[in-house]
Design a protein around this motif. Structure first.
Motif, mmCIF file in Angstrom:
data_model
loop_
_atom_site.group_PDB
_atom_site.id
_atom_site.type_symbol
_atom_site.label_atom_id
_atom_site.label_comp_id
_atom_site.label_asym_id
_atom_site.label_seq_id
_atom_site.Cartn_x
_atom_site.Cartn_y
_atom_site.Cartn_z
ATOM 1 N N ALA A 59 0.825 -1.211 0.000
ATOM 2 C CA ALA A 59 0.000 0.000 0.000
ATOM 3 C C ALA A 59 0.858 1.261 0.000
ATOM 4 C CB ALA A 59 -0.934 -0.007 1.210
ATOM 5 N N MET A 60 1.924 1.264 0.792
ATOM 6 C CA MET A 60 2.767 2.461 0.867
ATOM 7 C C MET A 60 3.568 2.670 -0.412
ATOM 8 S SD MET A 60 3.993 2.707 4.856
ATOM 9 C CE MET A 60 4.429 0.993 5.135
ATOM 10 N N LEU A 61 4.054 1.599 -1.019
ATOM 11 C CA LEU A 61 4.757 1.742 -2.292
ATOM 12 C C LEU A 61 3.818 2.279 -3.373
ATOM 13 C CD1 LEU A 61 6.888 -1.529 -2.248
ATOM 14 C CD2 LEU A 61 7.800 0.808 -2.305
ATOM 15 N N LEU A 62 2.595 1.784 -3.392
ATOM 16 C CA LEU A 62 1.619 2.281 -4.362
ATOM 17 C C LEU A 62 1.313 3.759 -4.122
ATOM 18 C CD1 LEU A 62 -0.874 -0.734 -4.573
ATOM 19 C CD2 LEU A 62 0.735 0.008 -6.329
ATOM 20 N N VAL A 68 3.986 -2.243 -8.319
ATOM 21 C CA VAL A 68 4.261 -3.273 -7.312
ATOM 22 C C VAL A 68 3.511 -4.564 -7.586
ATOM 23 C CG1 VAL A 68 4.432 -3.712 -4.827
ATOM 24 C CG2 VAL A 68 4.274 -1.350 -5.645
ATOM 25 N N GLY A 69 4.228 -5.681 -7.419
ATOM 26 C CA GLY A 69 3.597 -6.991 -7.397
ATOM 27 C C GLY A 69 3.569 -7.498 -5.967
ATOM 28 N N LEU A 70 2.487 -8.147 -5.575
ATOM 29 C CA LEU A 70 2.323 -8.676 -4.219
ATOM 30 C C LEU A 70 1.978 -10.154 -4.303
ATOM 31 C CD1 LEU A 70 1.929 -8.241 -1.095
ATOM 32 C CD2 LEU A 70 -0.457 -7.679 -1.623
ATOM 33 N N PHE A 71 2.800 -10.983 -3.630
ATOM 34 C CA PHE A 71 2.555 -12.431 -3.595
ATOM 35 C C PHE A 71 2.358 -12.835 -2.142
ATOM 36 C CE2 PHE A 71 4.459 -16.820 -3.321
ATOM 37 C CZ PHE A 71 3.430 -17.481 -3.974
ATOM 38 N N VAL A 72 1.150 -13.315 -1.808
ATOM 39 C CA VAL A 72 0.820 -13.686 -0.432
ATOM 40 C C VAL A 72 0.109 -15.036 -0.424
ATOM 41 C CG1 VAL A 72 0.672 -11.322 0.484
ATOM 42 C CG2 VAL A 72 -1.336 -12.375 -0.561
ATOM 43 N N SER A 73 0.041 -15.641 0.759
ATOM 44 C CA SER A 73 -0.686 -16.898 0.904
ATOM 45 C C SER A 73 -1.112 -17.054 2.372
ATOM 46 C CB SER A 73 0.196 -18.083 0.489
ATOM 47 O OG SER A 73 1.325 -18.197 1.323
ATOM 48 N N PRO A 74 -2.141 -17.870 2.612
ATOM 49 C CA PRO A 74 -2.997 -18.515 1.614
ATOM 50 C C PRO A 74 -4.040 -17.532 1.095
ATOM 51 C CG PRO A 74 -3.796 -19.056 3.778
ATOM 52 C CD PRO A 74 -2.565 -18.208 3.984
ATOM 53 N N ILE A 85 -1.238 -7.222 -8.681
ATOM 54 C CA ILE A 85 -0.379 -6.308 -9.433
ATOM 55 C C ILE A 85 -0.976 -4.906 -9.373
ATOM 56 C CG2 ILE A 85 0.594 -5.753 -11.703
ATOM 57 C CD1 ILE A 85 0.466 -8.760 -12.355
ATOM 58 N N ASN A 86 -0.178 -3.979 -8.835
ATOM 59 C CA ASN A 86 -0.606 -2.582 -8.688
ATOM 60 C C ASN A 86 -1.965 -2.465 -8.004
ATOM 61 O OD1 ASN A 86 1.763 -1.661 -9.917
ATOM 62 N ND2 ASN A 86 0.876 -1.837 -11.956
ATOM 63 N N GLY A 87 -2.123 -3.271 -6.951
ATOM 64 C CA GLY A 87 -3.319 -3.198 -6.122
ATOM 65 C C GLY A 87 -4.513 -3.974 -6.626
ATOM 66 N N GLU A 88 -4.389 -4.633 -7.779
ATOM 67 C CA GLU A 88 -5.510 -5.376 -8.352
ATOM 68 C C GLU A 88 -5.187 -6.864 -8.427
ATOM 69 O OE1 GLU A 88 -8.446 -4.141 -9.161
ATOM 70 O OE2 GLU A 88 -7.883 -2.079 -8.665
ATOM 71 N N MET A 89 -6.084 -7.666 -7.905
ATOM 72 C CA MET A 89 -5.955 -9.111 -8.022
ATOM 73 C C MET A 89 -5.919 -9.495 -9.496
ATOM 74 S SD MET A 89 -8.563 -11.864 -6.279
ATOM 75 C CE MET A 89 -10.003 -11.302 -7.202
ATOM 76 N N ALA A 134 4.319 -7.713 -16.235
ATOM 77 C CA ALA A 134 3.719 -6.402 -15.957
ATOM 78 C C ALA A 134 4.771 -5.309 -15.834
ATOM 79 C CB ALA A 134 2.891 -6.472 -14.680
ATOM 80 N N GLY A 135 6.033 -5.701 -15.722
ATOM 81 C CA GLY A 135 7.110 -4.721 -15.621
ATOM 82 C C GLY A 135 7.119 -3.949 -14.315
ATOM 83 N N VAL A 136 6.741 -4.602 -13.210
ATOM 84 C CA VAL A 136 6.723 -3.902 -11.925
ATOM 85 C C VAL A 136 8.141 -3.555 -11.483
ATOM 86 C CG1 VAL A 136 4.582 -5.030 -11.223
ATOM 87 C CG2 VAL A 136 6.778 -6.020 -10.526
ATOM 88 N N GLU A 137 8.252 -2.487 -10.696
ATOM 89 C CA GLU A 137 9.548 -2.088 -10.154
ATOM 90 C C GLU A 137 9.881 -2.875 -8.892
ATOM 91 O OE1 GLU A 137 11.906 1.943 -8.565
ATOM 92 O OE2 GLU A 137 9.769 2.048 -9.102
ATOM 93 N N TYR A 138 8.850 -3.139 -8.076
ATOM 94 C CA TYR A 138 9.026 -3.844 -6.805
ATOM 95 C C TYR A 138 8.117 -5.067 -6.748
ATOM 96 C CZ TYR A 138 11.242 0.458 -5.119
ATOM 97 O OH TYR A 138 12.068 1.540 -4.959
ATOM 98 N N ALA A 139 8.570 -6.087 -6.025
ATOM 99 C CA ALA A 139 7.717 -7.231 -5.698
ATOM 100 C C ALA A 139 7.847 -7.500 -4.205
ATOM 101 C CB ALA A 139 8.117 -8.466 -6.488
#
Length: 426
Positions: A59-62, A68-74, A85-89, A134-139
């Motif tokens: 959220a702060m990077l956005l 930004v790409g975000l990978f979380v589980s479960p 990716i960029n706040g969108e599933m 997607a060419g994100v800068e951060y993951a």
């Protein structure tokens, strides 16, 4: 192939594969074109709070206008939740497209005699492929079960690593002491790469600091004295930061979990390092206030909360978040490989509960309802009601709410099932 078939294939993976060594994950990534090397990685491990820290960082990077790409589980309801990716599933169409690309590479691996990736490996491969495309800068990457042997740990040069609170969980795989578990989590620390960690207890702190020292990694502890909780108002928890860098400002989170300011503080300190003089804390403040992180002391209906607490330390954090003295209702379920007896004992010792309702989660590891009932009745004299159907259990607690707060906890599977139930009924 349809999206639903792709999801079914991934869910079936545990039936025909076993845990692979990190060397296998590296081979897998090479087959995908090493997508993990195409962006800056913030790598987060820990027992509890790592998903929240990842969400706060995202959220702060956005808010700073970064991609930004975000990978979380479960995931709670839909598998796509794991790849953001960029706040969108990720959409079903993109999910299917990337799945087919990854599956083609996997078939090529199998033709060469290499094992099939595990469930988590496969999804990790899909995520980093999606981020690279997607060419994100951060993951922002959340580890799975541990750290040292985790598929995400094949990222060789992250920008920063972080370790959230450490507690006893997954002991069959990670060890039966806090020190042993901390050792596994500290396995994500890399030579000369800064690590930020949450002050949990002396044993885990010592392990993390020693590992960092051995690798020459700058190490910063985020202590409980780094912030002060100011109270809860309008469903938000407010806190202040001790460090003058943040100014004389009140920070607010869209949550009532007493454990969340510590997670936010860890994320804030990581952001200070990542962006340095290019940072704008005012933007972070609004981003944290607006973020709603699902399944963590989340109010899904008036005075009805779901919390993903699924181990003893997480239940202790939950208990710190519940107003003392108020009579409440608990809806509980758990999986069989957790220390659910101590979780139940903690609840019964520390809460003023009118009655408990036990239900069954849809998972092969689900703890038996008769066993859960026996343990509750061992630790409390309050009524313990058993409802095999979640729909029936949830209807029962709503019908008998009578002005009390309802808390549903014990498993992230339970949280997901309740969210799916309530969303389908709207």
């Amino acid at each position: 192939m349809r999206y639903e078939e792709a999801v079914e294939y991934i869910l079936d993976i545990p039936k025909f594969t076993k845990k692979n060594e990190p060397s296998h994950t590296r081979q897998f990534l090479r087959c995908l074109g090493d997508p993990q090397e195409k962006f800056k990685v913030l790598h987060v491990a820990g027992t509890n709070g790592k998903g929240s820290v990842c969400a706060y960082l995202n959220a702060m990077l956005l808010s700073e206008g970064r991609t930004v790409g975000l990978f979380v589980s479960p995931h709670l309801v839909k598998m796509n939740e794991r790849i953001v990716i960029n706040g969108e599933m990720i959409t079903d169409e993109s999910f299917l497209d990337i799945f087919q690309f990854v599956l083609e590479k996997v078939k090529g691996m199998e033709a060469k005699g290499l094992p099939h990736p595990t469930f988590f490996e496969f999804l990790f491969g899909m995520a980093v492929t999606a981020f690279a495309r997607a060419g994100v800068e951060y993951a922002v990457l959340e580890t799975g079960l541990g750290g040292r042997l985790d598929a995400t740990n094949t990222v060789e040069k992250p920008l920063v690593t972080a370790i959230t609170s450490i507690g006893l969980d997954h002991m069959a795989f990670l060890g039966d002491t806090v020190g042993q578990i901390a050792f596994e989590k500290a396995g994500i620390i890399k030579p000369e790469i800064p690590v930020f960690y949450a002050d949990t207890q002396e044993e885990s702190n010592r392990v993390i600091e020693q590992r960092a020292a051995d690798l020459g990694a700058p190490c910063k502890k985020i202590g409980k004295d780094a912030y002060e909780i100011l109270g809860i108002r309008d469903k938000h928890i407010a806190f202040s930061c001790v460090n003058a860098y943040y100014g004389d400002t009140t920070w607010s989170l869209n949550n009532i979990g007493a454990y969340q300011p510590g997670n936010a503080m860890l994320a804030l300190e990581i952001m200070r390092y990542v962006l340095k003089e290019n940072s704008h804390p005012k933007l972070w403040r609004q981003a944290l206030r607006d973020l709603k992180w699902e399944g963590r002391m989340e109010e899904i209906l008036p005075d009805v909360y779901v919390d993903g607490a699924h181990n003893v330390s997480a239940v202790e954090g939950f208990l710190r978040s519940v107003p003392q003295g108020e009579e409440n209702i608990i809806l509980f379920s758990a999986v069989s490989d957790k220390d659910y007896e101590e979780m139940i004992a903690c609840l019964c010792r520390n809460l003023n509960t009118a009655f408990y309702v036990i239900t069954l989660i849809e998972d092969k590891r689900a703890a038996g309802m008769e066993e859960l009932q026996r343990i509750f009745e061992k630790h409390t004299t309050k009524p313990v009601i058993v409802k095999e159907s979640l729909k029936e259990a949830f209807s029962y607690v709503l019908q008998n709410q009578e002005g009390r707060k309802i808390y549903c906890l014990g498993s992230l599977y339970l949280t997901g099932m309740i969210k799916e139930l309530t969303s389908s009924s709207k």
